[in-house]
Design a protein around this motif. Sequence first.
Motif: not given
Length: 436
Positions: A71-72, A77-80, A220-221, A239-240
Amino acid sequence: MNSKTEVNDEASKLNDDFSLSRVPDSKRDPMWKILLIRIGNLTCVSQFMLGAELGYGLTFSQAFWATMIGSVVLQFISYGLGVAGQREGLSTSLLSKWAGFGIYGSALVGLAFAISLTGWFGIQNSVFAQGIVSILGNHANLAVTSAITGIAVTLVVLFGFKSMSWTANIAVPGFLLIMGIGSYNMLQSHSLVKLVTMAPPSNSLTFSAAVTMVTGGFIVGCIITPDITRFAKSSHDVFWATLIGTMLGELGVNLLAVLMAHAIGTSEIMPIIYKLTGIFGILIVVFSTLKVNDINLYSSSLGFVNFLKQVFNINVNRAVMTVIIGVLGTILSLMGIMQQFESFLSFLGIIFPPIAGIMFVDYFLLKRSRHLLDESRRLGKLPESAEKLNPVTLIAWIIGSAAGFYIKVGIQSITSIIVAAVIYYIGIKIFYKEKK
């Protein structure tokens, strides 16, 4: 009305969802809408299946830490990439054009995502149809049901981001309700302490393999996060939305599924849901499959639209492409894509992570095209120029993917990201002058 407003209104009216342009500030959505779609991406059948697999092969403690580590990585990756997408108002495949990949490289990114997500559409549509057949007591024909469900999802995505938000408003609370009911019924007949401390029904998983499953299951998501966050109003919203979505989806759903797999003694999702929630639970879970599949189809349509524009200079409306891909994905599910395509998707699971590493390094560290993006963003346009193809990008992508395949120590998806990022950074520093 000025020309820019007319263009934006025309794009919106045609349900094109700004597939080849920036999302203007006037079309941005509040954080809760982004969050619901993000949660809907994770609170789904495939995520529950992952948790059940972890619970079937690991202790609760091992499953917790495997999920936490994965998850970390996913959140980072998701936030960046999500912030980059929000700031520029661009989808992943379009953003990659000015984040290391150039015109033809971004077209390859879009094509790779589109092929993969079309395959996932076919697989999820098969799960969707099988769930409905099980609800009807196996009286319905699977092929006919698959055709109907494929058409239904296509119609939802045809109307774009707004209709996807509407399905999330129903699917996400419904899925969370079923998880709550299932957890309550589980704890009525099983001690929480026993479920947490018991040995797993099977010892079929290693810890490193579990972390790879968690990371690879949504990589991928993560990379296509800009497809959604380009509609966000601020980086704080990104972020949230990504943090809460990851915590609820990865930690929440995974760990509840782990406990349920321990309680029922199987990794099969339908028996778990049926024994803990009955037919109503299966119905809600099947509907949640609709939620994740509309994201698959939506992002796939964006990828194909970008590919056709960059390579052949053909402008195809996103809604038209949605219908084409929806039909293709439905045909694939009728042909048994679930059995034949899974190995190919596993292959793409190692091919995709280097894309995130390259884009992150180029956009946030090297900032090679940031001046073009900044200037054009002030005008509400796309940059007028972009490099055709960056050879360093292709080399880093290939080496990063190869590292993911052949280096078995550690987590393969993380290895491919790190190797690609390092190779790209060094290669650019050696062969290109950094643009200020």
